[in-house]
Motif scaffolding. Structure first.
Motif, PDB file in Angstrom:
ATOM      1  N   ILE A  56       3.208   4.207  55.116  1.00 18.69           N
ATOM      2  CA  ILE A  56       2.808   4.595  56.141  1.00 18.69           C
ATOM      3  C   ILE A  56       1.914   6.641  55.007  1.00 18.69           C
ATOM      4  CG2 ILE A  56       3.069   4.073  58.375  1.00 18.69           C
ATOM      5  CD1 ILE A  56       4.356   6.468  58.531  1.00 18.69           C
ATOM      6  N   ARG A  57       3.079   6.346  54.079  1.00 22.50           N
ATOM      7  CA  ARG A  57       3.046   7.948  53.059  1.00 22.50           C
ATOM      8  C   ARG A  57       2.000   7.284  51.940  1.00 22.50           C
ATOM      9  NH1 ARG A  57       6.416  12.080  50.728  1.00 22.50           N
ATOM     10  NH2 ARG A  57       6.334  12.019  53.152  1.00 22.50           N
ATOM     11  N   HIS A  58       2.507   5.669  51.809  1.00 20.10           N
ATOM     12  CA  HIS A  58       1.089   4.795  50.445  1.00 20.10           C
ATOM     13  C   HIS A  58      -0.238   5.227  51.284  1.00 20.10           C
ATOM     14  CE1 HIS A  58       0.366   2.691  46.685  1.00 20.10           C
ATOM     15  NE2 HIS A  58      -0.387   2.171  48.246  1.00 20.10           N
ATOM     16  N   PHE A  59      -0.370   4.422  52.399  1.00 10.79           N
ATOM     17  CA  PHE A  59      -1.273   4.545  53.287  1.00 10.79           C
ATOM     18  C   PHE A  59      -2.341   6.074  53.072  1.00 10.79           C
ATOM     19  CE2 PHE A  59      -4.908   5.286  56.640  1.00 10.79           C
ATOM     20  CZ  PHE A  59      -4.910   4.188  56.352  1.00 10.79           C
ATOM     21  N   ASP A  60      -1.259   7.316  53.622  1.00 12.56           N
ATOM     22  CA  ASP A  60      -1.830   8.356  53.973  1.00 12.56           C
ATOM     23  C   ASP A  60      -2.490   8.837  52.076  1.00 12.56           C
ATOM     24  OD1 ASP A  60      -1.566  11.581  55.470  1.00 12.56           O
ATOM     25  OD2 ASP A  60      -0.928  11.729  53.603  1.00 12.56           O
ATOM     26  N   GLU A  61      -1.266   8.826  50.853  1.00 10.22           N
ATOM     27  CA  GLU A  61      -1.271   8.703  49.510  1.00 10.22           C
ATOM     28  C   GLU A  61      -3.407   8.545  49.783  1.00 10.22           C
ATOM     29  OE1 GLU A  61       2.260  10.226  48.331  1.00 10.22           O
ATOM     30  OE2 GLU A  61       1.953   7.844  47.687  1.00 10.22           O
ATOM     31  N   ARG A  62      -3.209   7.089  49.084  1.00 12.40           N
ATOM     32  CA  ARG A  62      -4.032   6.134  49.470  1.00 12.40           C
ATOM     33  C   ARG A  62      -5.583   7.208  49.475  1.00 12.40           C
ATOM     34  NH1 ARG A  62      -6.534   4.351  45.852  1.00 12.40           N
ATOM     35  NH2 ARG A  62      -6.345   2.053  46.128  1.00 12.40           N
ATOM     36  N   GLY A  63      -5.161   6.942  50.986  1.00 13.27           N
ATOM     37  CA  GLY A  63      -6.365   7.631  51.430  1.00 13.27           C
ATOM     38  C   GLY A  63      -7.616   8.823  51.138  1.00 13.27           C
ATOM     39  N   TRP A  64      -6.183   9.651  50.196  1.00 15.72           N
ATOM     40  CA  TRP A  64      -6.664  10.802  49.757  1.00 15.72           C
ATOM     41  C   TRP A  64      -7.829  10.603  48.700  1.00 15.72           C
ATOM     42  CZ3 TRP A  64      -6.942  16.091  50.403  1.00 15.72           C
ATOM     43  CH2 TRP A  64      -5.930  16.762  51.643  1.00 15.72           C
ATOM     44  N   VAL A  65      -7.451  10.056  47.905  1.00 15.13           N
ATOM     45  CA  VAL A  65      -8.539   8.775  46.427  1.00 15.13           C
ATOM     46  C   VAL A  65      -9.434   8.279  47.155  1.00 15.13           C
ATOM     47  CG1 VAL A  65      -7.505   7.282  44.963  1.00 15.13           C
ATOM     48  CG2 VAL A  65      -6.086   8.971  45.394  1.00 15.13           C
ATOM     49  N   LEU A  66      -9.320   8.009  48.030  1.00  9.69           N
ATOM     50  CA  LEU A  66     -10.750   7.038  48.468  1.00  9.69           C
ATOM     51  C   LEU A  66     -12.418   7.756  48.445  1.00  9.69           C
ATOM     52  CD1 LEU A  66      -8.318   3.335  50.640  1.00  9.69           C
ATOM     53  CD2 LEU A  66     -10.203   3.619  48.328  1.00  9.69           C
ATOM     54  N   TYR A  67     -11.374   8.683  49.833  1.00  6.34           N
ATOM     55  CA  TYR A  67     -11.772   9.429  50.311  1.00  6.34           C
ATOM     56  C   TYR A  67     -12.713   9.867  49.299  1.00  6.34           C
ATOM     57  CZ  TYR A  67     -13.548  14.744  52.280  1.00  6.34           C
ATOM     58  OH  TYR A  67     -14.592  15.383  52.136  1.00  6.34           O
ATOM     59  N   ARG A  68     -11.848  11.302  48.027  1.00 10.88           N
ATOM     60  CA  ARG A  68     -12.367  11.178  46.762  1.00 10.88           C
ATOM     61  C   ARG A  68     -13.481  10.968  46.572  1.00 10.88           C
ATOM     62  NH1 ARG A  68      -7.021  14.569  45.756  1.00 10.88           N
ATOM     63  NH2 ARG A  68      -7.086  16.794  46.786  1.00 10.88           N
ATOM     64  N   THR A  69     -13.387   9.637  46.165  1.00 10.43           N
ATOM     65  CA  THR A  69     -13.690   8.513  45.632  1.00 10.43           C
ATOM     66  C   THR A  69     -15.155   8.226  46.340  1.00 10.43           C
ATOM     67  OG1 THR A  69     -12.824   6.339  45.634  1.00 10.43           O
ATOM     68  CG2 THR A  69     -12.692   8.152  44.143  1.00 10.43           C
TER      69      THR A  69
END
Length: 378
Positions: A67-80
């Protein structure tokens, strides 16, 4: 490292306490306000005999990493531009995994908007979760084999709903329970108090998780209440209250397993306060530097729940640097496959916004749908 599925850790994986063993519950409610803890921040365990089986510890670690990986990738996906506004939960993995992992797929989960990690732990597919935060209809309803409610945006309304689900299971004669989440700010809402009284009076098999992460958006806990130990609010409704270190996933898991076993045995509800911290912003669109200082967040990075358990697992030989690297690779590949699946979902049509309001559309919804179709020329 043994590969464990997201739902491998559940209450059934460890011997549930017997009703007699629960007679003095909660055993982890100290006279002081110090939260119950099994692992120190450096990963050491003062009482090794109290720890769960190594395989359970490893599974809890996998869940947190996932779930930490999901959270970190969520930031990247939002910014893109590939994800909508998303509430991050970094630093709260111990609280969410330690509680949700105590359930089975037959139990109910009522999450807030910040409890993506808890839903993923219980088994919500990553692709559907991504669709939800993209406001896609493919994420608007939950899988039929999973009793997870959509993420609640209103504050505290899920607590009375969870009591209703718990009472329904009780009347059907099952041993299934309901678990609902709330933040520290939500404990000042009327729904919180009504639900605790409702559950206590009717002995509902319900577990209330109060994640005290220090902030109600921009308001610190110390401002919204003088109370220090929010678990003591359970006393007013005649139910047990437990305060646990939410950054210690093993301690959180232990007290939750006991609360779930107690509910299954017909001994009623429990309030669990998990003391943790919202490391990141309220949402990815929020700027926390406008309302909190470095002094507010000082020391919490050192209490990271993943680092704590990782240090312990490495010291015990349950995890190695090589198996940890393999795990992270496996998790990244799983996420990318789910992201690719989510990317195949078609864009929503305007009228689809009405499709998941009721099982059978009301006359008003039928009329609204017809109006939308006329407006878009379909």
């Amino acid at each position: 490292m043994t590969n464990l599925s997201p739902s491998d850790t559940a209450a059934s994986d460890t011997a549930a306490p017997t009703p007699d063993a629960l007679a003095d519950f909660p055993r982890h409610a100290p006279a002081t306000d110090i939260p119950f803890q099994l692992l120190a921040p450096d990963g050491t365990a003062p009482n090794p005999d109290a720890l769960p089986d190594p395989q359970i510890r490893l599974s809890l670690y996998r869940h947190m990493r996932r779930i930490r990986h999901f959270d970190e990738r969520g930031w990247v996906l939002y910014r893109t531009g590939r994800l909508g506004v998303f509430p991050p939960f970094k630093g709260m993995e111990g609280s969410q995994v330690g509680t949700a992992a105590a359930l089975t797929s037959d139990d109910w989960l009522f999450p807030t908007y910040r409890d993506t990690g808890a839903a993923l732990t219980l088994g919500l597919p990553i692709a559907r979760t991504l669709a939800y935060w993209r406001t896609s209809p493919h994420g608007w309803h939950m899988p039929e084999n999973l009793k997870v409610l959509p993420f609640y945006i209103p504050i505290a309304t899920q607590y009375p709903h969870a009591v209703g689900a718990a009472l329904a299971e009780q009347r059907k004669g099952t041993k299934n329970v309901a678990m609902a989440y709330i933040g520290d700010g939500g404990s000042s809402e009327g729904d919180f108090h009504e639900a605790l009284n409702f559950a206590g009076a009717l002995n509902a098999p319900c577990i209330f998780i109060l994640q005290n992460n220090g902030w109600a958006i921009s308001v610190p806990t110390r401002t919204q209440t003088r109370a220090v130990n929010l678990a003591r609010r359970a006393d007013g409704y005649g139910i047990p209250g437990v305060r646990v270190d939410g950054n210690d996933v093993l301690a959180t898991y232990q007290v939750t397993v006991e609360a779930v076993a107690r509910a299954r045995a017909g001994q009623g509800p429990t309030l669990i306060e998990t003391v943790t911290y919202r490391i990141a912003a309220h949402t990815v669109a929020d700027d926390p530097t406008r309302y909190r200082t470095d002094a507010d967040t000082a020391g919490w990075a050192e209490k990271d729940p993943i680092t704590r358990l990782r240090l312990h697992l490495l010291a015990e030989g349950i995890l190695t640097e090589e198996s940890d690297a393999a795990l992270l690779k496996e998790i990244a590949e799983e996420f990318e496959a789910a992201l690719n699946e989510a990317d195949t979902y078609p864009e929503p049509e305007p009228a689809e916004i009405l499709d998941h309001v009721f099982a059978e559309p009301t006359p008003q919804l039928v009329a609204q749908r017809a109006e939308i179709l006329r407006e878009v020329g379909e």
